[in-house]
Design a protein around this motif. Structure first.
Motif, short mmCIF file in Angstrom:
data_model
loop_
_atom_site.label_atom_id
_atom_site.label_comp_id
_atom_site.label_asym_id
_atom_site.label_seq_id
_atom_site.Cartn_x
_atom_site.Cartn_y
_atom_site.Cartn_z
N ARG A 79 0.77 -1.42 0.00
CA ARG A 79 0.05 -0.02 -0.01
C ARG A 79 0.94 1.30 0.02
O ARG A 79 1.86 1.39 0.65
N ILE A 80 0.53 2.06 -0.91
CA ILE A 80 1.19 3.46 -0.99
C ILE A 80 1.02 4.51 0.27
O ILE A 80 -0.44 4.69 0.37
N MET A 81 1.82 5.02 0.84
CA MET A 81 1.67 5.96 1.98
C MET A 81 2.15 7.21 1.59
O MET A 81 2.94 7.20 0.62
N LYS A 82 1.64 7.99 2.40
CA LYS A 82 1.99 9.57 2.21
C LYS A 82 3.58 9.94 2.11
O LYS A 82 4.17 10.47 1.31
N GLU A 83 4.42 9.14 3.00
CA GLU A 83 5.83 9.36 2.98
C GLU A 83 6.40 8.83 1.91
O GLU A 83 7.49 9.06 1.19
N ASP A 84 5.62 7.69 1.13
CA ASP A 84 6.24 7.14 -0.21
C ASP A 84 6.30 8.08 -1.20
O ASP A 84 7.18 8.26 -1.88
N VAL A 85 5.05 8.84 -1.21
CA VAL A 85 4.92 9.74 -2.25
C VAL A 85 6.03 11.09 -2.01
O VAL A 85 6.56 11.54 -3.04
N ALA A 86 6.16 11.39 -0.78
CA ALA A 86 7.22 12.43 -0.44
C ALA A 86 8.54 11.96 -1.09
O ALA A 86 9.35 12.80 -1.46
N ARG A 87 8.94 10.65 -0.80
CA ARG A 87 10.42 10.15 -1.12
C ARG A 87 10.26 10.05 -2.65
O ARG A 87 11.46 10.50 -3.31
N ALA A 88 9.22 9.82 -3.40
CA ALA A 88 9.38 9.88 -4.82
C ALA A 88 9.51 11.24 -5.55
O ALA A 88 10.17 11.49 -6.25
N VAL A 89 8.86 12.19 -4.91
CA VAL A 89 9.15 13.49 -5.40
C VAL A 89 10.27 14.20 -4.85
O VAL A 89 11.05 14.61 -6.15
N ALA A 90 11.04 13.67 -3.81
CA ALA A 90 12.22 13.92 -3.67
C ALA A 90 13.42 13.44 -4.47
O ALA A 90 14.51 13.86 -4.85
N SER A 91 13.18 12.21 -5.15
CA SER A 91 13.81 11.57 -5.97
C SER A 91 13.56 11.87 -7.37
O SER A 91 14.08 11.23 -8.40
N ALA A 92 12.78 13.00 -7.63
CA ALA A 92 12.57 13.29 -8.89
C ALA A 92 11.90 12.25 -9.91
O ALA A 92 12.24 12.11 -10.97
N VAL A 93 10.79 11.50 -9.31
CA VAL A 93 10.34 10.38 -9.98
C VAL A 93 9.35 11.08 -10.96
O VAL A 93 9.05 10.58 -11.96
N ALA A 94 8.85 12.27 -10.32
CA ALA A 94 7.67 12.70 -10.89
C ALA A 94 7.98 13.35 -12.61
O ALA A 94 9.06 13.82 -12.80
N ALA A 95 7.00 13.00 -13.55
CA ALA A 95 7.54 13.53 -14.82
C ALA A 95 7.32 14.94 -15.07
O ALA A 95 6.39 15.47 -14.26
N PRO A 96 7.96 15.66 -15.97
CA PRO A 96 7.71 17.20 -16.14
C PRO A 96 6.47 17.73 -16.72
O PRO A 96 6.14 18.58 -16.63
N ALA A 97 5.85 16.57 -17.33
CA ALA A 97 4.56 16.96 -18.23
C ALA A 97 3.55 17.60 -16.91
O ALA A 97 2.85 18.64 -17.20
N PRO A 98 3.30 16.70 -15.83
CA PRO A 98 2.36 17.13 -15.16
C PRO A 98 2.66 18.66 -14.32
O PRO A 98 1.67 19.63 -13.98
N ALA A 99 3.84 18.93 -14.23
CA ALA A 99 4.21 19.93 -13.77
C ALA A 99 3.91 21.16 -14.98
O ALA A 99 3.36 22.40 -14.53
N ALA A 100 4.16 20.86 -16.04
CA ALA A 100 3.76 21.77 -17.20
C ALA A 100 2.36 22.04 -17.26
O ALA A 100 1.81 23.18 -17.58
N GLU A 101 1.42 20.91 -16.95
CA GLU A 101 0.02 21.14 -17.17
C GLU A 101 -0.49 22.01 -15.92
O GLU A 101 -1.48 22.71 -16.19
N ALA A 102 0.38 21.99 -14.71
CA ALA A 102 -0.29 22.57 -13.58
C ALA A 102 0.12 24.20 -13.71
O ALA A 102 -0.36 24.86 -13.01
N ALA A 103 1.05 24.62 -14.47
CA ALA A 103 1.51 25.70 -14.65
C ALA A 103 0.39 26.98 -14.97
O ALA A 103 0.26 28.14 -14.39
N PRO A 104 -0.42 26.79 -15.92
CA PRO A 104 -1.55 27.54 -16.22
C PRO A 104 -2.39 28.01 -15.02
O PRO A 104 -3.13 28.87 -15.17
N ARG A 105 -2.45 27.16 -13.80
CA ARG A 105 -3.16 27.40 -12.92
C ARG A 105 -2.95 28.81 -11.92
O ARG A 105 -3.55 29.14 -11.30
#
Length: 501
Positions: A235-261
């Motif tokens: 099961r994925i926990m909140k801490e797992d997500v934090a580690r994934a973000v810190a390890s630059a697992v996230a793809a750049p596309a979602p960040a680009a999509e979030a920019a217009p907000r």
């Protein structure tokens, strides 16, 4: 036969908690040790596992309700487990059954608690037309006490949102409508972009990820297959997500999509972003302010020449690690020095209880540790009777478990004194705040080469500022200064620790 689900032990000084989220509803099949709900205290989130397999018969304490230690949360009917388990195993991909036929299912505001009559819709994680899986998190509500996550009561397609973000809803109000028609079900299975349903099919898990993790993944633009889960059954926990973000697992596309907000118009007001504080952050803020309002807090400062400790560490660190299997760091020296000083100035290791002063003839040392979700203080018990090697091993082990979110409430309770090392972040000087009911906290800072006058000559020495915040109600200025001087003396001549001088 029924089994009671009760509030577990929360810690020495914690007497109540708030039911944050139920991951099962009455009638659901549960396995032994499967997580049923999450409780929130002012310090940590506590998971409550199922004590037996069966069917969840009744939820006694709804979401948002405040409960005491050993209070009844729910009951499990054990006799229905055999019939429920095969049904769950035979469920279609993802383990959820869509609403029958062409029916629609209303998404209602869950129970908010006895004294809470309304909530605000803070975030929707799904849009109209999106496929949803049963128990997948749809939105988050905020009350004046706790955040409440609303799961989907059935699989299907989100047909309508009746309460948009920012709206205030009463208890049991309708939030949305889920269509469970054949077309909707087909849409759900064919909709690959659905962030939770498709990965659930790929993983084959029938245990949902933590709602807090789902929220964090949605905010970070991550999908579950990008985040390795360390919770029960993967099961994925909140801490797992934090580690994934810190390890630059996230793809750049979602960040680009979030920019217009975040448009950048000319006036400053339009460029501001207002984010509501989480309930946990509000509780932390209240606790810290209560500490300032209750204690007569004062801070005294000194500085220490770290040459002796650094030289000793450099000389013996390889032998130390080879023999003890642990790295020789600075924290064991500071812990030993503080334990030594606390014996001479016992009021710094004491606490106020009403009109009494309670002196502790032991040292349970709190070590402030930064984690992806915030600052926690694991406690090294009886640190005054431990060796350098035992202290280093305990700090390393508890620090790792703190960063992984694996610490229990008991491991963060009962501290008598705390050390906070702001130097690892580059802090040169600060005034640490007391961790009540403790009466003292030592602040470490950055080691920096500075010109010092030694025996009439100017030399360069590695210096560190030390800060002791203390409760002036029971610790006088003389005692506080004496404590800090003894710490300084022990660090500048570590042989004093061996000779108890």
């Amino acid at each position: 036969m029924t089994t009671e689900v009760r509030v577990p032990t929360l810690g020495e000084s914690v007497t109540e908690a708030t039911v944050a989220t139920w991951f099962k509803k009455p009638g659901d099949a549960v396995a032994v040790d499967e997580m049923l709900c999450e409780l929130e205290t002012d310090k940590v989130t506590v998971e409550v596992p199922a004590p037996a397999a069966g069917t969840l018969a009744d939820i006694v304490a709804g979401e948002g309700q405040t409960v005491g230690v050993d209070a009844l949360l729910a009951t499990i009917a054990e006799g229905a487990a055999a019939a429920a388990a095969p049904a769950a195993a035979a469920a279609p991909t993802g383990g959820e059954d869509p609403a029958p036929g062409g029916d629609t299912v209303d998404v209602m505001v869950p129970t908010l608690g006895e004294s809470v009559s309304e909530a605000t819709v803070s975030t929707w994680f799904k849009s109209v037309g999106d496929a949803v899986a049963q128990d997948e998190m749809l939105c988050e509500l905020e009350t004046d006490k706790v955040s409440v996550e609303v799961p989907a009561p059935a699989a299907g397609v989100l047909a309508e949102i009746t309460a948009p973000e920012g709206s205030t809803v009463a208890a049991n109000a309708r939030l949305a409508v889920i269509s469970g028609s054949a077309a909707g079900a087909a849409g759900a299975s064919a909709s690959a972009p659905a962030p939770a349903a498709a990965p659930a099919a790929a993983s084959g898990k029938d245990i949902a990820n933590a709602p807090s993790a789902e929220k964090a993944m949605a905010e970070a633009g991550l999908s579950p297959d990008q985040v390795p889960g360390t919770g029960r059954d993967g099961r994925i926990m909140k801490e797992d997500v934090a580690r994934a973000v810190a390890s630059a697992v996230a793809a750049p596309a979602p960040a680009a999509e979030a920019a217009p907000r975040a448009p950048v118009p000319a006036d400053d007001a339009a460029r501001e972003e207002r984010v509501k504080m989480t309930r946990l952050r509000q509780t932390i803020a209240k606790r810290l302010k209560d500490s300032q309002n209750t204690a007569a807090m004062l801070t005294t400062y000194n500085e220490v020449d770290m040459s002796a400790v650094m030289g000793l560490r450099k000389e013996y660190k390889d032998l130390f690690e080879k023999k003890h299997g642990a790295r020789l760091g600075f924290m064991s020296f500071f812990t030993k020095a503080c334990c030594h000083a606390l014996k001479e100035v016992p009021e710094v290791n004491a606490e106020i209880d009403g009109t009494d002063i309670v002196y502790k003839n032991f040292v349970h040392m709190g070590i402030a540790t930064g984690t992806p979700t915030g600052l926690v203080v694991p406690v090294i018990r009886d640190a005054d009777s431990m060796s350098f090697a035992a202290i280093e091993k305990a700090i390393a082990e508890k620090g790792k478990r703190a960063r992984d979110g694996k610490l229990s409430m008991a491991e963060m309770q009962g501290g008598t004194f705390t050390i906070s090392n702001g130097g690892v972040y580059g802090s040169l000087m600060s005034s640490p705040i007391l961790n009540p009911p403790q009466s003292g906290i030592l602040g470490m800072h950055k080691i920096q080469d500075r010109p010092m006058v030694v025996n009439g000559e100017i030399v360069i020495r590695p210096m560190m500022y030390l800060a002791l915040s203390y409760d002036h109600r029971i610790v006088d200025g003389k005692g506080a200064v004496t404590f800090l001087v003894r710490v300084k003396e022990a660090l500048e001549d570590p042989r004093r620790l061996l000779m108890d001088l």
